[in-house]
Design an enzyme around this catalytic site. Sequence first.
Site, short mmCIF file in Angstrom:
data_model
loop_
_atom_site.label_atom_id
_atom_site.label_comp_id
_atom_site.label_asym_id
_atom_site.label_seq_id
_atom_site.Cartn_x
_atom_site.Cartn_y
_atom_site.Cartn_z
N THR A 21 0.62 -1.30 0.22
CA THR A 21 -0.18 0.09 -0.08
C THR A 21 0.91 1.25 -0.32
OG1 THR A 21 -1.70 -1.01 0.94
CG2 THR A 21 -1.72 1.27 1.10
N GLN A 34 -28.40 -8.63 -1.97
CA GLN A 34 -29.51 -9.26 -1.99
C GLN A 34 -30.69 -8.78 -2.05
OE1 GLN A 34 -28.84 -12.71 -3.66
NE2 GLN A 34 -30.65 -12.84 -3.65
N GLU A 39 -2.92 -7.53 5.69
CA GLU A 39 -3.38 -8.08 7.30
C GLU A 39 -3.15 -8.86 8.23
OE1 GLU A 39 -2.53 -4.17 9.48
OE2 GLU A 39 -3.50 -3.55 8.02
N GLY A 40 -2.67 -10.19 7.46
CA GLY A 40 -3.66 -11.81 8.37
C GLY A 40 -4.61 -12.39 7.79
C1 LIG Z 1 -4.66 -4.52 -1.19
C2 LIG Z 1 -3.35 -5.25 -0.64
C3 LIG Z 1 -2.82 -4.20 0.02
C4 LIG Z 1 -1.57 -4.75 0.92
N1 LIG Z 1 -1.21 -4.02 1.59
C5 LIG Z 1 0.05 -4.77 2.37
C6 LIG Z 1 1.10 -3.41 2.70
O1 LIG Z 1 1.09 -2.01 2.62
N2 LIG Z 1 2.38 -4.47 3.26
C7 LIG Z 1 2.57 -5.35 2.90
O2 LIG Z 1 3.67 -6.07 4.27
N3 LIG Z 1 1.46 -6.37 2.49
C8 LIG Z 1 0.51 -5.97 2.03
N4 LIG Z 1 -0.24 -7.10 1.45
C9 LIG Z 1 0.05 -8.00 1.62
C10 LIG Z 1 -0.46 -8.93 2.53
O3 LIG Z 1 -0.45 -9.34 3.91
C11 LIG Z 1 -1.03 -9.96 2.26
O4 LIG Z 1 -1.33 -10.37 0.49
C12 LIG Z 1 -1.70 -11.41 2.66
O5 LIG Z 1 -1.00 -11.38 3.98
C13 LIG Z 1 -1.58 -12.87 2.00
O6 LIG Z 1 -0.33 -13.45 1.93
P1 LIG Z 1 -0.39 -14.18 0.46
O7 LIG Z 1 -0.91 -13.17 -0.81
O8 LIG Z 1 1.16 -14.04 0.44
O9 LIG Z 1 -1.30 -15.56 0.12
P2 LIG Z 1 -0.43 -16.87 1.20
O10 LIG Z 1 0.09 -16.79 2.40
O11 LIG Z 1 -0.19 -17.29 -0.21
O12 LIG Z 1 -2.28 -17.63 1.78
C14 LIG Z 1 -2.58 -17.67 0.50
C15 LIG Z 1 -3.64 -19.29 1.39
O13 LIG Z 1 -3.45 -19.83 2.14
C16 LIG Z 1 -3.99 -19.40 3.14
N5 LIG Z 1 -2.25 -20.51 4.43
C17 LIG Z 1 -1.20 -19.75 4.01
N6 LIG Z 1 -0.62 -20.40 5.17
C18 LIG Z 1 -1.38 -20.76 5.78
C19 LIG Z 1 -1.55 -21.67 7.32
N7 LIG Z 1 -0.12 -21.99 8.22
N8 LIG Z 1 -3.20 -22.53 6.90
C20 LIG Z 1 -4.04 -21.99 6.64
N9 LIG Z 1 -3.63 -21.53 5.94
C21 LIG Z 1 -2.76 -20.88 5.36
C22 LIG Z 1 -4.38 -18.42 3.46
O14 LIG Z 1 -5.16 -17.51 4.79
C23 LIG Z 1 -4.98 -17.82 2.06
O15 LIG Z 1 -5.85 -18.46 2.06
C24 LIG Z 1 -1.63 -6.03 1.06
C25 LIG Z 1 -2.11 -7.10 -0.02
C26 LIG Z 1 -3.16 -6.54 -0.72
C27 LIG Z 1 -4.42 -7.58 -1.51
#
Ligand SMILES: Cc1cc2nc3c(=O)[nH]c(=O)nc-3n(C[C@H](O)[C@H](O)[C@H](O)COP(=O)(O)OP(=O)(O)OC[C@H]3O[C@@H](n4cnc5c(N)ncnc54)[C@H](O)[C@@H]3O)c2cc1C
Length: 402
Positions: free
Chosen positions: A162, A355, A382-383
Site C-alpha cells: 500500500t 441481495q 494484515e493477516g
Molecule cells: C490490496 C492489498 C494491500 C496490501 N498492503 C500491504 C502492505 O501495505 N504491506 C505489506 O507488507 N503487505 C500488504 N499486503 C499483502 C497482504 O498482507 C498479503 O497478501 C496477505 O498477508 C496474504 O499473503 P499472500 O497473498 O502471500 O497469501 P498466502 O500466504 O499465499 O495465502 C494463500 C492462502 O493460504 C492460506 N494459508 C497460508 N498459510 C496458512 C496456514 N499456515 N494455515 C492455514 N491457511 C494458510 C491463506 O489464508 C490464504 O487463504 C497487501 C495485500 C493486498 C491485496
Amino acid sequence: MADFSLNDDQQQLKDWIHQFAVDVIRPAAHEWDEAEEFPWPIVQEAAKVGLYGLDFIMNAMGDQTGLTLPVAIEEIFWGDAGIGMAIMGSGLAAAGISGNGTPEQVMEWVPQCYGTPDDVKVGAFCVSEPDAGSDVSNLRTRAVYDEAKDEWVLNGTKAWITNGGIANVHVVVAAVDPELKGRGQASFVVPPGTKGLSQGQKYKKHGIKASHTAEVVLDDVRVPGRCLLGGKEKLDAKLARARERGKSGEAQPAMKTFEATRPAVGAQALGIARAAYEYALDYAKERVAFGKPIVMHQAIAFKLANMATEIDAARLLIWRAAWLARNGGFKNGEGSMSKYKASEVAVRVTEEAIQILGGYGYTREYPVERWHRDAKIHTIFEGTSEIQQLVIARAISGMRVE
Ligand SMILES: Cc1cc2nc3c(=O)[nH]c(=O)nc-3n(C[C@H](O)[C@H](O)[C@H](O)COP(=O)(O)OP(=O)(O)OC[C@H]3O[C@@H](n4cnc5c(N)ncnc54)[C@H](O)[C@@H]3O)c2cc1C
C-alpha cells in the site's frame, strides 16, 4: 474495567468525521473507484481539516480508552474504503516506526510519513513478498551491514505494498540473518529519494481501487546506520538471544506491528458493513414488491436483523480489543478475533445488501457492489482469516498449532 460509552470528545470527533465522510468522501467514492488512482485531492482536503496528519494520529493513539481510533476509522470507511485506505495507509508505516524505533527515530520519521497540509506525503510499510505473504518469517529481502561505511544495503522485491513507490518514507522489513527466520529480521527506514528503490508493477484490484498497491523493488539500496529501527546494539542483542534460544525468542517486528493494528483494520471492515446495512435498510423500507415494502417480508427483515446483530457483535469485539491493547494487552488473541469477525461480517453483510437491492444491487449505479468488493480485502490483508484463526487457536490452546 472497560467502559464503552464514548466521552464528549470522542462523540464530537465521531460526528465531525461523519460529516466529512458525508460531504467529501462519499460523493467522491465512485469516481476514484472507477479511475483507480490515488485520490490526492481528497487526502489533501483531509489534511487541511486536520483528519490526515501527525497530530490526528498522535491524538488518536494517545487516547487511553483505545476507542478513538476505531471510532474515527469506522466513520472514514463508512464514507469509502478506497479513499479510507488512502487516508489511513500511512498509519501502518507510522505504526512500524513507533513499534520498533527509538524515540528519536519516531520524531524524525513519523512526521515525514504525513508531510504537511500544504505538502501532503504518504508512508508505506513493506513486508510482503511474492513468496512470503502469510509466512512473513520467510522473507528473501536481505539487509547486509557495511561496517566500513556504517550503511545497510537492502536487496529484494516487496509485493502488494500500500502506497509502494509513491511513499515519501518506506519502512522495509528484511532478513539480517535468514537462518533465524522471523527472529533474524529487522525494520529499516528508507528515506525519501534514496537511490535503488523503485516502484514495480501497480496492481489492478478487485476493490479498494482508490488505494495505491504496488511492488517495491530494492536494488542495492544503501541507507545510513541510523535508519535501522531500534539501533544496532538492540539488534545485535536480539540476534544473540535468538541464536541462543532458537524458536523461543521474541516476536518478529512485522508481527508486532500487525498485532497492534488489528482492531483498527477490523474497524475499517466495520465501517463498510455499516454503510451497506444502512443503505439496505433504507432501500427495503422504500422498495415495494407484492404490494408492500420488502422490509415487511420476513425473509428480508430477518436478513436486516442478522446484519444489525453481526455489526454490533463485531463492534464490541473491536472496542474490547482496542481497549485491551491499551489496558493490559491481549491474552486470547482478542486483536485477531476482532479483525477476523469484522472482516467476515463485512463480506457477508455487503453480500446480503446486494441481495436486498436485487438487480439494482448488482449494478455499478448503486454503491453496494463496490462495498462488497471493498469488504473482501479485509479477509486477506494484515493477516488472512485463516491466519487470524491460527493466532487465536495458538493463544487459547498454548500449543503451536500449524
Ligand atoms: C490490496 C492489498 C494491500 C496490501 N498492503 C500491504 C502492505 O501495505 N504491506 C505489506 O507488507 N503487505 C500488504 N499486503 C499483502 C497482504 O498482507 C498479503 O497478501 C496477505 O498477508 C496474504 O499473503 P499472500 O497473498 O502471500 O497469501 P498466502 O500466504 O499465499 O495465502 C494463500 C492462502 O493460504 C492460506 N494459508 C497460508 N498459510 C496458512 C496456514 N499456515 N494455515 C492455514 N491457511 C494458510 C491463506 O489464508 C490464504 O487463504 C497487501 C495485500 C493486498 C491485496
